[in-house]
Design a protein around this motif. Sequence first.
Motif, PDB file in Angstrom:
ATOM      1  N   LEU A  69      66.636  73.480 115.116  1.00 12.24           N
ATOM      2  CA  LEU A  69      67.723  73.468 114.141  1.00 12.24           C
ATOM      3  C   LEU A  69      68.615  72.238 114.296  1.00 12.24           C
ATOM      4  N   SER A  70      68.696  71.703 115.492  1.00 12.62           N
ATOM      5  CA  SER A  70      69.522  70.507 115.688  1.00 12.62           C
ATOM      6  C   SER A  70      68.912  69.268 115.037  1.00 12.62           C
ATOM      7  N   ASP A  71      67.629  69.360 114.609  1.00 11.72           N
ATOM      8  CA  ASP A  71      66.982  68.240 113.924  1.00 11.72           C
ATOM      9  C   ASP A  71      67.046  68.384 112.404  1.00 11.72           C
ATOM     10  N   LEU A  72      67.585  69.504 111.907  1.00 14.54           N
ATOM     11  CA  LEU A  72      67.612  69.769 110.469  1.00 14.54           C
ATOM     12  C   LEU A  72      69.035  69.602 109.930  1.00 14.54           C
ATOM     13  N   PRO A  73      69.173  69.211 108.656  1.00 16.36           N
ATOM     14  CA  PRO A  73      70.515  69.110 108.063  1.00 16.36           C
ATOM     15  C   PRO A  73      71.074  70.501 107.772  1.00 16.36           C
ATOM     16  N   TRP A  74      72.359  70.674 107.995  1.00 17.34           N
ATOM     17  CA  TRP A  74      72.975  71.939 107.598  1.00 17.34           C
ATOM     18  C   TRP A  74      73.646  71.775 106.239  1.00 17.34           C
ATOM     19  N   VAL A  75      73.797  72.899 105.552  1.00 13.02           N
ATOM     20  CA  VAL A  75      74.455  72.901 104.244  1.00 13.02           C
ATOM     21  C   VAL A  75      75.960  72.747 104.412  1.00 13.02           C
ATOM     22  N   SER A  76      76.516  73.435 105.397  1.00 11.85           N
ATOM     23  CA  SER A  76      77.949  73.350 105.657  1.00 11.85           C
ATOM     24  C   SER A  76      78.185  73.686 107.120  1.00 11.85           C
ATOM     25  N   ALA A  77      79.323  73.223 107.623  1.00 10.81           N
ATOM     26  CA  ALA A  77      79.672  73.482 109.019  1.00 10.81           C
ATOM     27  C   ALA A  77      81.170  73.673 109.129  1.00 10.81           C
ATOM     28  N   ALA A  78      81.584  74.782 109.724  1.00  7.30           N
ATOM     29  CA  ALA A  78      82.984  75.023 110.057  1.00  7.30           C
ATOM     30  C   ALA A  78      83.040  75.275 111.554  1.00  7.30           C
TER      31      ALA A  78
END
Length: 695
Positions: free
Chosen positions: A552-561
Amino acid sequence: MRHPLAHALRWSAVGVLTAGLMCTGLTASAVAAPGSPPDPALSTPGLPPPAPASPPAPASTTADGLALTPPMGFNNWNSTHCRAEFNETMVEGIADLLVAKGLKDAGYRYVNLDDCWALPERDADGRLVPDPVRFPHGIKAVADYVHGKGLKLGIYTSAGTKTCDTAGFPGALGHESSDARQFADWGVDYLKYDNCNNQGQDARQRYTAMRDALRATGRPIVYSICEWGQNRPWEWAPALGQLWRTTGDIGDSWGSMLSILKKNLPLAAYAGPGHWNDPDMLEVGNGGMTDTEYRTHFSMWSMMAAPLLVGSDLRKGSQATFDILGNREVIAVDQDPLGRQGTVVSSSGGRWVVVKPMKDGSRVVALFNETGGAQRIATDASALGLPGTAGYTLRDLWQHRGYNTAGTVAATVPAHGTVLLRVTADRRWAAHPPAVEPGLDGDPLAVAGRTVPLTSTAADLGRTTARQVSVSLSGPEGWTVRAASPRTARALRTGRTLRTSWELSAPPGTPTGSYGLTLRVDYRAPSGVRADSTLPVTATVVVPPPPGESFLSDLPWVSAANGFGPAERDRSNGESAAGDGHPLTVGGTVYAKGLGVHAESELAYYTGGACDRVTADVGVDDEKGGHGTVAFEILADGRRAAGTGVLTNTMPAAPLSADVSGAHVVRLVVTDGGDGIDSDHADWADARLRCRSAS
């Protein structure tokens, strides 16, 4: 955030100090043995338990006529800390701005100095000495300047031998009478009394001593007890001062603000005219949150009848900052003379309904969306405690518009947003157009070059019929937005909904990220008056996940809070700048891959219905040295797919696995363990996502 017992401080790249439970900062010798431990029930995620209906009621301070509504003004700490820019010129400039920008007329009256205004040593007579570099003309001259603007001056010290800053300026312990006399002679109107270096002396005795010293001066001075909520001051401080801190320091982040909000909400029964719960200063304008989040911050502090002390440097304030701070309809909620703090009606699934009774008999309701996606939040007049009637007036306090409603109070609320409505049971409801609620089913997630189906709604919540209803959806330049079903209706009766299908597509090559859409409903009231309702919508351009198993650390996230600092890839959370963490380490095991976050935290990933499994080893990072409590959850399209109980720093990593089959969005959520977010560095170690080929 760093635990107070660790006695650790750090400066970020931009010079912002972060620390634990404190009102300014902590030194290695600053914190005495803590008092009563925090009550875990006061910070449990979700719906907080209500405060007692009839809490212990020591004699309040209303007889002195001070702070009959929550104090409003400015404090420099959040924006300047102890940096050189905190000085006489800045303070007087802030006073000028409060007047020039209309904030004084809106109710902001106090200009408060925080730590670092004095020299590190008293003079030969034991008196406090203002720093001649920062304040070359002395504190009285500054007070005179502020008073000349029709404002009031506040000052700071600590109920200990030293204040909280690392330089260790003189505290007032043992000097209460002489310090209070100096403050009065200078013309001080407000005292913030901190809790560092208290030498283990009983909190009530320390704060009572200063209360008595202030009274002995004969000058009316608002007394702010900054005890961090360690000894449940809401139970005894009403007999001493006008406000008391209920929590540790706020940080300029969504997670910090949310954690403090949840701690303060259950204490509503303890607040009232002349005695207020204080969840700390406003961060509006400091840059760590979005304008949507800052509107929520300001809305919820007003709902909680909290002191409104601006913590940003108004000399650098944007128009959006002044628009938020200067919203008089929201300020009126905070300053209502009835003095009631809002209470929680419901909070299921992060969809909060909070209600505040007003002196005129109306109710203000906050529809607050804690989650990372848009949510419809609804209640009704009876749940708000309003009497039954044919119709109600509904006033949107951010859009400054009035409508009528048959009793339903609802809105589609953006992620981390708040809709603030004042609802009144009176006969004037018929003078307003019906409330027509625009909504959208789900959050638009678009793969560039592909068509995404959407469905909008327009629901008549009013007592009267909406006529000539027309719905429009507009997107960024170059996007295609096409209605695939009727978007007009000749009439929309009470309770009826117009549903419209849309086809949306972003041009090929559109970069990933968030893009603004606007859903608008135009209509006429029965009288023929034109009306409209708008809903800002966020469309996110995403990339389908690759087939097979990915970190998951290699994939883009949609949003992060994240609670403090940014979420980190393959590093622990360092609380400040990106990349300032350390190798992920849980229970002595070092992980090369994973995600480092700080509660409250939420990371959203687009999975497009093509993935079936998320796995990770989760826990509190070892760098917290025995502190920190968190809980982990994996949500699949809003459904709880997996989770843990409360994990502490002393535990090894816990394996977590979730079936996310068919989900389009997977969210990794970290909440605090019931004791606030201090030291809550949480690791999603070795986090992986398994997918098939996306269609």
